[in-house]
Enzyme design. Structure first.
Site, PDB file in Angstrom:
ATOM      1  N   ASN A 185      -1.684  -1.970  13.345  1.00  0.00           N
ATOM      2  CA  ASN A 185      -3.148  -1.801  13.388  1.00  0.00           C
ATOM      3  C   ASN A 185      -3.559  -0.523  14.115  1.00  0.00           C
ATOM      4  O   ASN A 185      -4.415   0.221  13.647  1.00  0.00           O
ATOM      5  CB  ASN A 185      -3.802  -3.023  14.053  1.00  0.00           C
ATOM      6  CG  ASN A 185      -3.500  -4.304  13.298  1.00  0.00           C
ATOM      7  OD1 ASN A 185      -2.939  -4.255  12.211  1.00  0.00           O
ATOM      8  ND2 ASN A 185      -3.852  -5.444  13.878  1.00  0.00           N
ATOM      9  N   LYS A 189     -18.285  26.836 -29.941  1.00  0.00           N
ATOM     10  CA  LYS A 189     -18.708  26.319 -28.634  1.00  0.00           C
ATOM     11  C   LYS A 189     -17.986  26.934 -27.445  1.00  0.00           C
ATOM     12  O   LYS A 189     -16.803  27.233 -27.490  1.00  0.00           O
ATOM     13  CB  LYS A 189     -18.489  24.793 -28.560  1.00  0.00           C
ATOM     14  CG  LYS A 189     -19.374  23.954 -29.430  1.00  0.00           C
ATOM     15  CD  LYS A 189     -20.869  24.115 -29.172  1.00  0.00           C
ATOM     16  CE  LYS A 189     -21.291  23.655 -27.795  1.00  0.00           C
ATOM     17  NZ  LYS A 189     -21.169  22.202 -27.660  1.00  0.00           N
ATOM     18  N   GLU A 216     -20.173  20.544 -15.344  1.00  0.00           N
ATOM     19  CA  GLU A 216     -20.487  19.153 -15.684  1.00  0.00           C
ATOM     20  C   GLU A 216     -19.638  18.178 -14.879  1.00  0.00           C
ATOM     21  O   GLU A 216     -20.108  17.112 -14.460  1.00  0.00           O
ATOM     22  CB  GLU A 216     -20.263  18.921 -17.178  1.00  0.00           C
ATOM     23  CG  GLU A 216     -21.261  19.654 -18.041  1.00  0.00           C
ATOM     24  CD  GLU A 216     -20.842  19.624 -19.504  1.00  0.00           C
ATOM     25  OE1 GLU A 216     -21.463  18.876 -20.261  1.00  0.00           O
ATOM     26  OE2 GLU A 216     -19.897  20.335 -19.878  1.00  0.00           O
ATOM     27  N   THR A 220     -40.376  24.897  -9.961  1.00  0.00           N
ATOM     28  CA  THR A 220     -40.602  23.557  -9.425  1.00  0.00           C
ATOM     29  C   THR A 220     -40.841  22.695 -10.653  1.00  0.00           C
ATOM     30  O   THR A 220     -41.441  23.167 -11.632  1.00  0.00           O
ATOM     31  CB  THR A 220     -41.823  23.491  -8.479  1.00  0.00           C
ATOM     32  OG1 THR A 220     -42.979  23.870  -9.212  1.00  0.00           O
ATOM     33  CG2 THR A 220     -41.662  24.426  -7.275  1.00  0.00           C
ATOM     34  N   HIS A 221     -40.358  21.476 -10.614  1.00  0.00           N
ATOM     35  CA  HIS A 221     -40.449  20.587 -11.782  1.00  0.00           C
ATOM     36  C   HIS A 221     -39.782  21.224 -13.004  1.00  0.00           C
ATOM     37  O   HIS A 221     -40.150  20.916 -14.138  1.00  0.00           O
ATOM     38  CB  HIS A 221     -41.905  20.236 -12.114  1.00  0.00           C
ATOM     39  CG  HIS A 221     -42.729  19.856 -10.915  1.00  0.00           C
ATOM     40  ND1 HIS A 221     -42.850  18.551 -10.487  1.00  0.00           N
ATOM     41  CD2 HIS A 221     -43.421  20.614 -10.027  1.00  0.00           C
ATOM     42  CE1 HIS A 221     -43.614  18.516  -9.399  1.00  0.00           C
ATOM     43  NE2 HIS A 221     -43.962  19.768  -9.095  1.00  0.00           N
ATOM     44  N   TYR A 239      -9.052  -6.091  13.720  1.00  0.00           N
ATOM     45  CA  TYR A 239      -8.451  -5.671  12.448  1.00  0.00           C
ATOM     46  C   TYR A 239      -8.525  -6.796  11.415  1.00  0.00           C
ATOM     47  O   TYR A 239      -8.311  -7.967  11.730  1.00  0.00           O
ATOM     48  CB  TYR A 239      -6.977  -5.258  12.646  1.00  0.00           C
ATOM     49  CG  TYR A 239      -6.334  -4.842  11.333  1.00  0.00           C
ATOM     50  CD1 TYR A 239      -6.483  -3.543  10.857  1.00  0.00           C
ATOM     51  CD2 TYR A 239      -5.635  -5.757  10.546  1.00  0.00           C
ATOM     52  CE1 TYR A 239      -5.939  -3.160   9.632  1.00  0.00           C
ATOM     53  CE2 TYR A 239      -5.091  -5.389   9.320  1.00  0.00           C
ATOM     54  CZ  TYR A 239      -5.253  -4.087   8.872  1.00  0.00           C
ATOM     55  OH  TYR A 239      -4.718  -3.712   7.665  1.00  0.00           O
ATOM     56  N   GLN A 278      -7.456  -2.101   4.831  1.00  0.00           N
ATOM     57  CA  GLN A 278      -6.500  -1.331   4.033  1.00  0.00           C
ATOM     58  C   GLN A 278      -7.199  -0.625   2.859  1.00  0.00           C
ATOM     59  O   GLN A 278      -6.688   0.354   2.323  1.00  0.00           O
ATOM     60  CB  GLN A 278      -5.400  -2.260   3.525  1.00  0.00           C
ATOM     61  CG  GLN A 278      -4.353  -1.571   2.691  1.00  0.00           C
ATOM     62  CD  GLN A 278      -3.140  -2.459   2.451  1.00  0.00           C
ATOM     63  OE1 GLN A 278      -2.470  -2.841   3.397  1.00  0.00           O
ATOM     64  NE2 GLN A 278      -2.891  -2.817   1.210  1.00  0.00           N
ATOM     65  N   SER A 333       0.832  -1.214   0.000  1.00  0.00           N
ATOM     66  CA  SER A 333       0.000   0.000   0.000  1.00  0.00           C
ATOM     67  C   SER A 333       0.863   1.259   0.000  1.00  0.00           C
ATOM     68  O   SER A 333       0.354   2.371   0.112  1.00  0.00           O
ATOM     69  CB  SER A 333      -0.912   0.013   1.235  1.00  0.00           C
ATOM     70  OG  SER A 333      -0.154  -0.147   2.411  1.00  0.00           O
ATOM     71  N   SER A 364     -14.512  23.646 -27.911  1.00  0.00           N
ATOM     72  CA  SER A 364     -14.681  22.361 -28.577  1.00  0.00           C
ATOM     73  C   SER A 364     -13.551  22.186 -29.585  1.00  0.00           C
ATOM     74  O   SER A 364     -13.113  23.152 -30.213  1.00  0.00           O
ATOM     75  CB  SER A 364     -16.030  22.335 -29.302  1.00  0.00           C
ATOM     76  OG  SER A 364     -16.007  21.410 -30.368  1.00  0.00           O
ATOM     77  N   ASN A 372     -18.189  25.673 -23.498  1.00  0.00           N
ATOM     78  CA  ASN A 372     -18.845  24.613 -22.737  1.00  0.00           C
ATOM     79  C   ASN A 372     -18.633  24.748 -21.226  1.00  0.00           C
ATOM     80  O   ASN A 372     -17.563  25.161 -20.783  1.00  0.00           O
ATOM     81  CB  ASN A 372     -18.318  23.247 -23.198  1.00  0.00           C
ATOM     82  CG  ASN A 372     -18.706  22.942 -24.634  1.00  0.00           C
ATOM     83  OD1 ASN A 372     -19.775  23.351 -25.085  1.00  0.00           O
ATOM     84  ND2 ASN A 372     -17.839  22.249 -25.346  1.00  0.00           N
TER      85      ASN A 372
HETATM   86  N1  ARG Z   1      -1.320  -1.224   5.396  1.00  0.00           N
HETATM   87  C1  ARG Z   1      -2.129  -1.678   6.476  1.00  0.00           C
HETATM   88  C2  ARG Z   1      -3.505  -0.994   6.412  1.00  0.00           C
HETATM   89  O1  ARG Z   1      -3.630  -0.051   5.771  1.00  0.00           O
HETATM   90  C3  ARG Z   1      -1.491  -1.372   7.782  1.00  0.00           C
HETATM   91  C4  ARG Z   1      -1.882  -2.326   8.848  1.00  0.00           C
HETATM   92  C5  ARG Z   1      -1.340  -3.679   8.538  1.00  0.00           C
HETATM   93  N2  ARG Z   1      -1.671  -4.567   9.576  1.00  0.00           N
HETATM   94  C6  ARG Z   1      -1.571  -5.881   9.432  1.00  0.00           C
HETATM   95  N3  ARG Z   1      -1.902  -6.623  10.437  1.00  0.00           N
HETATM   96  N4  ARG Z   1      -1.177  -6.420   8.291  1.00  0.00           N
HETATM   97  O2  ARG Z   1      -4.431  -1.428   7.012  1.00  0.00           O
END
Ligand code: ARG
Length: 461
Positions: A109, A282, A289, A154-155, A316, A321, A22, A276, A284
């Site tokens: 955690n 155009k 949007e 309205t509407h 946990y 994650q 991550s 455009s 836009n």
């Molecule tokens: N990257 C993990 C998360 O975002 C961190 C915690 C990882 N904990 C574990 N027991 N693998 O949750």
């Protein structure tokens, strides 16, 4: 090197690392992670788990890591799975043996839950400030609009005339609720999970209260299982941002409609419009949007997270994650949307002549005729039928409504005067209504609301 090399033999399969890493998104939590580590280290010092020299050494290493991260000199290693791993690895490289004590009594955690709360607190407050900025723009435009009117719909059918200021402030009040929700979410999430460990707390003399205080949290967790598994604050933040996104989408939709040739109520500034690639004529309303389109994505981020959370047993689970990318995305998109829409609203030109002309349509004062009859003693339902019949005749026979009203025995010239352009809106006098007197009071109340919201945001540092 993984953090669990004692227990599992051999290396982790490459695909597992690629699937589970991550770092590419949680590295943006680096400074929050360092703040958490500093507080943790001092807590370990207070508990006698680290000597003074060790505390100093670890804090110096953490400072060094911060300097490397902020100057982009930090060298991430291929098996830095997440930001926590990367920081701990580098601290250990820098501080040697004492680095190995950093994670005492702590788990990733409680660490990630802490990081994400720190991030959310800061970012939601900054979104709240940006909401205020957009509200200020709406306020300025509302003041400038003076007594200019337009049809209220309205509407999407013309209904009654309203002041442009009233219309603009309607969006302003919706944003006030968004701000209120965000600040309530910030208040609820202001709880430190650090000290919960992996799930059950610790046998070591940690100091979760002191750590919470040092990190600027209002309190510490009450229950360690809840502390590491709770992502309510992420879901709430995503809801708050999704609903804010829906409000911005509705403002966007209106700008799209108002800037059409057919409506002609608004002309976008060139800097906030796009052209455009093929059609030379155009101009836009792409920002409007996108505000509309991106709200779908914000809603998706919320529903995705709720689906992730719904089946999770305590405490946990790695599923958690999946909380970060939607949160980061919604926050990023909201910052951009608020800034872009503030720009659009600052620079848009309102064609008040065109609005006024549309608002002057005498049929928009039909309910004023009915209410006039009510004041003469006629029951409303009967008055409604009388006026409805006149509007019908006017359309069918192509006779101006004014003439029919003038000629009607129960109405006459006093009633017909109500149909003059600009009259009906001045008759909206009830609190919170669309007329000039009520709107001037509303404007003052809105100014006060912005002031108190500003001090609310600044107060909750
Ligand atoms: N990257 C993990 C998360 O975002 C961190 C915690 C990882 N904990 C574990 N027991 N693998 O949750």
């Amino acid at each position: 090197m993984t953090l669990w090399q004692g227990r599992l033999s051999g290396g982790t399969a490459d695909v597992v690392m690629r699937y589970s890493t991550s770092l590419h998104y949680d590295r943006r939590l680096a400074l929050d992670d360092l703040a958490g580590s500093r507080a943790h280290v001092r807590g370990l010092g207070r508990g006698g788990l680290l000597g003074d020299a060790e505390v100093t050494e670890l804090l110096a290493a953490l400072d060094q890591v911060e300097a490397e991260l902020t100057s982009d000199a930090f060298a991430f290693a291929p098996d830095d799975e997440d930001i926590h791993t990367a920081v701990e690895r580098r601290v250990t490289e820098l501080a040697g043996d004492v680095g190995a004590k950093l994670h005492t009594g702590r788990s990733r955690n409680d660490q990630i839950a802490t990081d994400l709360r720190l991030y959310a607190k800061r970012e939601l407050r900054s979104v709240a400030r940006e909401i205020l900025a957009l509200q200020e723009v709406l306020l300025t435009r509302a003041k400038e609009a003076g007594d200019a009117g337009l049809p209220g719909y309205t509407h999407l059918q013309r209904a009654q005339p309203v002041l442009l200021a009233h219309h603009l402030l309607a969006h302003g009040w919706a944003l006030a609720r968004d701000l209120d929700r965000l600040m309530a979410t910030v208040k609820r999430l202001d709880v430190s999970p650090l000290g919960a460990g992996a799930l059950a707390g610790s046998s070591l003399p940690l100091d979760p209260d002191g750590v919470a205080e040092e990190l600027g949290f209002g309190s510490r967790f009450e229950n360690s299982l809840d502390a590491v598994s709770d992502r309510d604050f992420v879901a709430e933040a995503l809801f708050d941002l999704a609903l804010l996104g829906v409000h911005l989408s509705r403002m966007g939709e209106e700008l799209v409609v108002w800037s059409t040739e057919e409506f002609g109520f608004a002309v976008l500034d060139d800097a906030f419009a796009t052209g455009s690639s093929m059609l030379p004529q155009k101009k836009n309303p792409d920002v409007a949007e996108l505000a509309r389109g991106k709200s779908g994505r914000l809603i998706g981020n919320l529903t995705g997270l709720l689906a992730t959370l719904k089946g999770l047993p305590l405490a946990y689970n790695r599923d958690l994650q999946e909380d970060k990318e939607p949160l980061f995305d919604s926050v990023d998109q909201t910052h951009l949307a608020l800034a872009a829409l503030a720009g659009v609203m600052t620079t848009v030109t309102f064609n008040t002549d065109r609005m006024q002309e549309a608002a002057g349509d005498s049929a928009l004062a039909a309910v004023d005729l009915a209410e006039w009859l009510v004041q003469q003693g006629m029951p409303f339902r009967q008055a409604h039928a009388v006026v409805g019949g006149l509007v019908h005749d006017s359309i069918e026979r192509r006779v101006p409504l004014e003439e029919l009203v003038e000629a009607h025995p129960a109405l006459g010239s006093e009633a017909a005067a109500l149909l003059e352009p600009g009259v009906a809106v001045t008759r909206r006098t009830t609190p919170g209504s669309a007329g000039p007197l009520a709107v001037s009071i509303q404007l003052e109340r809105f100014v006060h609301r912005l002031e108190s919201d500003r001090s609310r945001i600044d107060g909750e540092q």
